[in-house]
Write an enzyme that holds these catalytic residues in place. Structure first.
Site, mmCIF file in Angstrom:
data_model
loop_
_atom_site.group_PDB
_atom_site.id
_atom_site.type_symbol
_atom_site.label_atom_id
_atom_site.label_comp_id
_atom_site.label_asym_id
_atom_site.label_seq_id
_atom_site.Cartn_x
_atom_site.Cartn_y
_atom_site.Cartn_z
ATOM 1 N N LYS A 1 54.644 33.051 24.007
ATOM 2 C CA LYS A 1 55.995 32.253 23.888
ATOM 3 C C LYS A 1 55.633 30.946 24.551
ATOM 4 O O LYS A 1 56.119 29.575 23.978
ATOM 5 C CB LYS A 1 57.165 33.090 24.294
ATOM 6 C CG LYS A 1 58.581 32.125 24.150
ATOM 7 C CD LYS A 1 59.625 33.074 24.130
ATOM 8 C CE LYS A 1 60.101 33.454 25.372
ATOM 9 N NZ LYS A 1 60.582 32.285 26.557
ATOM 10 N N SER B 1 59.022 26.730 39.776
ATOM 11 C CA SER B 1 59.448 26.833 38.333
ATOM 12 C C SER B 1 58.447 25.904 37.403
ATOM 13 O O SER B 1 58.167 24.896 37.781
ATOM 14 C CB SER B 1 60.852 26.392 38.209
ATOM 15 O OG SER B 1 61.003 25.973 36.840
ATOM 16 N N GLN C 1 59.080 25.559 34.327
ATOM 17 C CA GLN C 1 59.668 24.528 33.631
ATOM 18 C C GLN C 1 59.823 23.429 34.070
ATOM 19 O O GLN C 1 59.933 22.127 33.583
ATOM 20 C CB GLN C 1 60.817 25.365 33.116
ATOM 21 C CG GLN C 1 60.551 26.631 32.305
ATOM 22 C CD GLN C 1 61.949 27.343 31.522
ATOM 23 O OE1 GLN C 1 63.246 27.091 32.377
ATOM 24 N NE2 GLN C 1 61.706 28.518 30.833
ATOM 25 N N ASP D 1 58.817 37.246 34.569
ATOM 26 C CA ASP D 1 59.439 37.693 33.230
ATOM 27 C C ASP D 1 59.142 39.177 33.055
ATOM 28 O O ASP D 1 60.056 39.943 32.159
ATOM 29 C CB ASP D 1 58.864 37.096 31.837
ATOM 30 C CG ASP D 1 59.362 35.557 32.083
ATOM 31 O OD1 ASP D 1 60.522 35.083 32.802
ATOM 32 O OD2 ASP D 1 58.687 34.624 31.290
ATOM 33 N N LYS E 1 67.998 33.779 34.867
ATOM 34 C CA LYS E 1 67.056 33.897 33.531
ATOM 35 C C LYS E 1 68.159 34.070 32.425
ATOM 36 O O LYS E 1 69.497 33.735 32.535
ATOM 37 C CB LYS E 1 66.293 35.110 33.560
ATOM 38 C CG LYS E 1 65.366 34.875 34.749
ATOM 39 C CD LYS E 1 64.322 33.834 34.172
ATOM 40 C CE LYS E 1 63.135 33.350 35.210
ATOM 41 N NZ LYS E 1 62.556 32.182 34.991
ATOM 42 N N ARG F 1 64.444 40.463 26.784
ATOM 43 C CA ARG F 1 63.449 41.256 27.732
ATOM 44 C C ARG F 1 64.308 42.532 28.021
ATOM 45 O O ARG F 1 63.770 43.660 28.507
ATOM 46 C CB ARG F 1 62.797 40.720 28.908
ATOM 47 C CG ARG F 1 62.182 39.389 28.183
ATOM 48 C CD ARG F 1 61.040 38.863 29.387
ATOM 49 N NE ARG F 1 60.711 37.296 28.985
ATOM 50 C CZ ARG F 1 59.716 37.228 28.175
ATOM 51 N NH1 ARG F 1 59.160 38.132 27.590
ATOM 52 N NH2 ARG F 1 59.425 35.828 28.014
HETATM 53 C C1 S3P Z 1 58.364 29.497 31.489
HETATM 54 C C2 S3P Z 1 58.453 29.532 32.814
HETATM 55 C C3 S3P Z 1 59.432 30.498 33.460
HETATM 56 C C4 S3P Z 1 59.551 31.757 32.681
HETATM 57 C C5 S3P Z 1 59.984 31.525 31.205
HETATM 58 C C6 S3P Z 1 59.092 30.491 30.590
HETATM 59 C C7 S3P Z 1 57.722 28.408 30.924
HETATM 60 O O1 S3P Z 1 60.771 30.053 33.904
HETATM 61 O O2 S3P Z 1 60.466 32.521 33.210
HETATM 62 O O3 S3P Z 1 60.300 32.692 30.512
HETATM 63 O O4 S3P Z 1 57.286 28.427 29.670
HETATM 64 O O5 S3P Z 1 57.497 27.396 31.525
HETATM 65 P P1 S3P Z 1 61.004 29.223 35.049
HETATM 66 O O6 S3P Z 1 60.201 27.838 35.126
HETATM 67 O O7 S3P Z 1 62.499 28.942 35.215
HETATM 68 O O8 S3P Z 1 60.497 30.111 36.380
#
Ligand code: S3P
Length: 429
Positions: free
Chosen positions: A23, A168, A170, A316, A343, A389
């Protein structure tokens, strides 16, 4: 969708599965394909709802994206090729879409507004809106930009020197994507290693990014060039069948072409520590993203402690690891995982609540949970709470319950694994 009644499995789970595309990497392939110049071709793209939200947002930003069964083709025209959307950008349930998209839009000299579903409306956005404002983006939104709906007018970014308050990927990725458009070099410091798919993508698209321990440096004004991406299988999806194979007596499952990026493979360490019979054969390939085949067989398991820098490498997977721990001997303690609270649902609460309904002995703590192993699960009515999940974890739990399980809101599973039940049924035959 109506509730789903899931029967326990009376046999071992056996067979071979090709795990669907990752993903995180699928999202990034659309984003990088859109901001690069030229054509990007993506194979094994995950057609889950979250990744389809990303495609829909980039189409609204003027990017031509063609979908066929086995190939996604993105006609990128560089950052400058993105145009002001005349519709609201709807990210659905996807945190990755909204946070990374904000990083891209921070550098674009036009107005966009963003919304998502009810779950997105509860997830913290200040962690990205605040540093992006520091770089020069004008962002407004509910509670001063803490929550969706959000609006952003970007352009004219200055570089940032920023220490992330939370580990993080993200947030890191949003700042890297903004940094690519700033005038000068940005520095981002991580408190712990998080998934590095964004950094790998930049290199794959011909860009440059440096890493020195926890310090990441990215230069602005970079030009990216379209490329070909093969998305590896998602280890976070494989995790459900790894655990199924480990806890259903007599099982043996082969999972093919799974991404085993070292920033994502914490579940492998944990399963090894717990005594799982897990073998991994690395596939030779390019350095983009490492891939392997995994063979899992049922075995005796023991409790463990999961904490510290390991947490971002398996964040995750904690719901399914909690289920695994209910079948181990002794206690498993999960610490330093407060990020679970923000989450798709508060996953400390939803995991504890739903597994308790099935007869597990599990307690919530401030930063994780304690699971007492050796419980036999009963059956009953449980809910995904709209969290993919949690839904898949409960469907795997149902395999070892004494009675049937009624799963409410199973449709959430299509967020990341649309053919999850088809795969489960292959193994049950
Ligand atoms: C992700 C980063 C994680 C993860 C999410 C996907 C990504 O989140 O939990 O399912 O693709 O960068 P966080 O950055 O909030 O930890």
């Amino acid at each position: 969708m109506e509730s789903l009644i899931i029967q326990p499995t009376f046999n071992a789970l056996t067979g071979v599965l090709e795990i669907p595309g990752d993903k995180s990497i699928s999202h990034r392939s659309v984003m990088f394909g859109s901001i690069a110049k030229g054509v990007t071709k993506v194979t094994n793209f995950l057609p889950g709802d979250d990744c389809l939200s990303t495609i829909s947002c980039f189409r609204k930003l003027g990017v031509v994206i063609e979908e066929s069964e086995n190939l996604l083709t993105i006609y990128g025209n560089g950052f400058d090729g993105l145009t002001e959307p005349d519709e609201i950008l709807d990210v659905g349930n996807s945190g990755t879409t909204i946070r990374l998209l904000l990083g891209i839009l921070a550098g674009r000299p036009f107005y966009s507004s963003l919304i998502g579903d009810r779950s997105i409306g509860k997830r913290p956005m200040t962690r990205v809106t605040e540093p992006l404002r520091q770089m020069g983006a004008r962002i407004d939104g509910r509670n001063n930009g803490a929550f969706t709906p959000l609006s952003i007018r970007g352009g004219g970014l200055t570089p940032i020197n920023y220490e992330l308050p939370v580990a993080s990927a993200q947030v890191k990725s949003a700042l890297i994507l903004a940094g690519l458009q700033a005038k000068g070099e940005s520095t981002i410091i991580e408190p712990a290693d998080t998934r590095d798919h964004t950094e790998r993508m930049i290199r794959k698209f011909g860009g440059e990014i440096q890493r020195d321990n926890s310090v990441i440096r990215v230069k602005g004004d970079q030009k990216l060039i379209g490329t070909e991406i093969h998305v590896p299988g998602d280890i976070s999806s494989a995790a459900f069948f790894l655990v199924a194979g480990a806890i259903v007596p007599g099982s043996e499952i082969l999972l093919k072409n799974v991404g085993i990026n070292p920033t994502r493979n914490g579940i492998i360490d944990v399963m090894n520590k717990m005594g799982a019979d897990l073998e991994i054969s690395h596939q030779p390939g390019d350095s983009f993203e490492p891939i392997g085949d995994m063979t899992i067989k049922a075995s005796r398991l023991k409790g463990t402690v999961i904490e510290g820098d390991l947490i971002p490498k398996l964040i995750d997977e904690i719901p399914i690891i909690a289920l695994l721990a209910t079948q181990a001997e002794g206690k498993t303690v999960i610490k330093n995982a407060e990020e679970l609270k923000v989450k798709e649902t508060n996953r400390i609460d939803t995991v504890v609540q739903e597994l308790t309904k099935l007869g597990a002995r599990i307690e919530a703590t401030d930063d994780g949970m304690i699971i007492y192993g050796g419980s036999s699960l009963t059956g009953g009515t449980v809910s995904s709470h709209g969290d993919h999940r949690i839904g898949m974890m409960l469907a795997i739990a149902a395999q070892i319950c004494k009675g049937e399980v009624t799963l409410e809101n199973p449709e959430a599973i299509s967020i990341s694994y649309p053919n999850f039940f088809t795969h489960l049924n292959i193994l049950k035959k």
